[in-house]
Each structure stands twice: as structure tokens, then as C-alpha cells.
Design a protein around this motif. Structure first.
Motif, PDB file in Angstrom:
ATOM      1  N   ARG A 241       0.845  -1.188   0.000  1.00 40.19           N
ATOM      2  CA  ARG A 241       0.000   0.000   0.000  1.00 40.19           C
ATOM      3  C   ARG A 241       0.875   1.229   0.000  1.00 40.19           C
ATOM      4  O   ARG A 241       1.889   1.278   0.669  1.00 40.19           O
ATOM      5  N   HIS A 242       0.410   2.148  -0.701  1.00 38.07           N
ATOM      6  CA  HIS A 242       1.144   3.410  -0.730  1.00 38.07           C
ATOM      7  C   HIS A 242       0.716   4.234   0.472  1.00 38.07           C
ATOM      8  O   HIS A 242      -0.416   4.683   0.570  1.00 38.07           O
ATOM      9  N   ARG A 243       1.611   4.388   1.409  1.00 34.95           N
ATOM     10  CA  ARG A 243       1.302   5.174   2.588  1.00 34.95           C
ATOM     11  C   ARG A 243       1.534   6.648   2.276  1.00 34.95           C
ATOM     12  O   ARG A 243       2.576   7.004   1.714  1.00 34.95           O
ATOM     13  N   PRO A 244       0.571   7.454   2.654  1.00 35.11           N
ATOM     14  CA  PRO A 244       0.795   8.877   2.381  1.00 35.11           C
ATOM     15  C   PRO A 244       1.915   9.405   3.273  1.00 35.11           C
ATOM     16  O   PRO A 244       2.049   9.052   4.439  1.00 35.11           O
ATOM     17  N   ARG A 245       2.718  10.212   2.656  1.00 28.59           N
ATOM     18  CA  ARG A 245       3.822  10.799   3.419  1.00 28.59           C
ATOM     19  C   ARG A 245       3.294  11.906   4.302  1.00 28.59           C
ATOM     20  O   ARG A 245       2.371  12.633   3.920  1.00 28.59           O
ATOM     21  N   ARG A 246       3.863  12.023   5.489  1.00 20.25           N
ATOM     22  CA  ARG A 246       3.466  13.100   6.389  1.00 20.25           C
ATOM     23  C   ARG A 246       4.027  14.411   5.891  1.00 20.25           C
ATOM     24  O   ARG A 246       5.202  14.516   5.552  1.00 20.25           O
ATOM     25  N   ARG A 247       3.143  15.388   5.913  1.00 25.50           N
ATOM     26  CA  ARG A 247       3.595  16.714   5.504  1.00 25.50           C
ATOM     27  C   ARG A 247       4.203  17.422   6.695  1.00 25.50           C
ATOM     28  O   ARG A 247       3.769  17.228   7.824  1.00 25.50           O
TER      29      ARG A 247
END
Length: 130
Positions: free
Chosen positions: A5-11
Motif C-alpha cells: 500500500r502506498h502510505r501517504p507521506r506526512r507533511r
């Protein structure tokens, strides 16, 4: 089969809104502090050794402050607006001492106004007694 799964990167947290809020608070408190004007009233308290021998030939004038913003000079009721005039009446400058006595339930603002009016009369030193 393996599915990643593509984990969203933390901004990264933006500091700009925080800096804006701190700047606005700083600006508000700087402007608000200039509106407050603090005044000081020089008050000398009576103490042991301040009797007739210590003061020379000064005579006393008793200025009483009651709890209902009532003022009296030597037991005679006086309105606040006429306080300085009543203190000056029949007294020479510098030979009198004004003794301010406040009742236990008197408001502090009334006592300060009485001291201020007594200084404005300029007939002698002003002393506050408990």
C-alpha cells in the motif's frame, strides 16, 4: 502476491500560521499596554515620634473619609468638589498638617481622591493614619 500500500507521506507542519498568531498577540499586548496609565500618590504614614515636638508648630486638620464617599473636615461634612477650597479656608500655607483618616469600610479610590485633593490645597504635608 504481495501488495504494497502506498502510505501517504506526512507533511511538515507549517510554522507560518503559528508565527502569525504569535505576532498578532504580541502586537495586541504592546498596543493595549500603552492605554494603561499608572499614577502614583506619595503617602507618608504617621508613626511614633510624629507628634507636636517632631513637626514643629504645625496644627492638625482632620480629613475623614467615610464608606459612602462622604468627606468631613474636622467633623463638618464637605462635598468632594469643594474639598480643596474647604481645606484652604482660613488657613495659612505651610503651618498646617492634613491628617487623613479613612473608615474601615472606605473605598480605596475615595481615600486616594481625598489625599489628592489635600495635596492640591497645598496648606501643608498630608499624613495618612490608620
Amino acid at each position: 502476491m504481495r501488495i504494497d500500500r502506498h502510505r501517504p507521506r506526512r507533511r511538515a507542519i507549517s510554522m507560518t500560521p503559528l508565527i502569525d498568531v504569535v505576532f498578532l498577540l504580541l502586537l495586541f499586548f504592546m498596543l493595549a499596554s500603552t492605554f494603561a496609565r499608572f499614577g502614583a500618590v506619595d503617602v507618608s504614614l504617621a508613626h511614633e515620634g510624629s507628634g507636636p515636638a517632631a513637626t514643629g508648630e504645625r496644627r492638625n486638620v482632620l480629613l475623614s473619609v467615610a464608606e459612602d464617599a462622604g468627606y468631613a473636615i474636622d467633623g463638618i461634612a464637605v462635598e468632594k468638589d469643594r474639598l480643596a477650597e474647604a481645606l484652604k479656608a482660613g488657613r495659612e500655607d505651610g503651618s498646617w498638617r492634613i491628617v487623613v483618616r479613612a473608615s474601615p469600610r472606605a473605598v480605596a479610590q475615595d481615600v486616594v481622591e481625598a489625599i489628592d485633593e489635600a495635596r492640591r490645597a497645598a496648606i501643608g504635608p498630608v499624613v495618612l493614619v490608620p
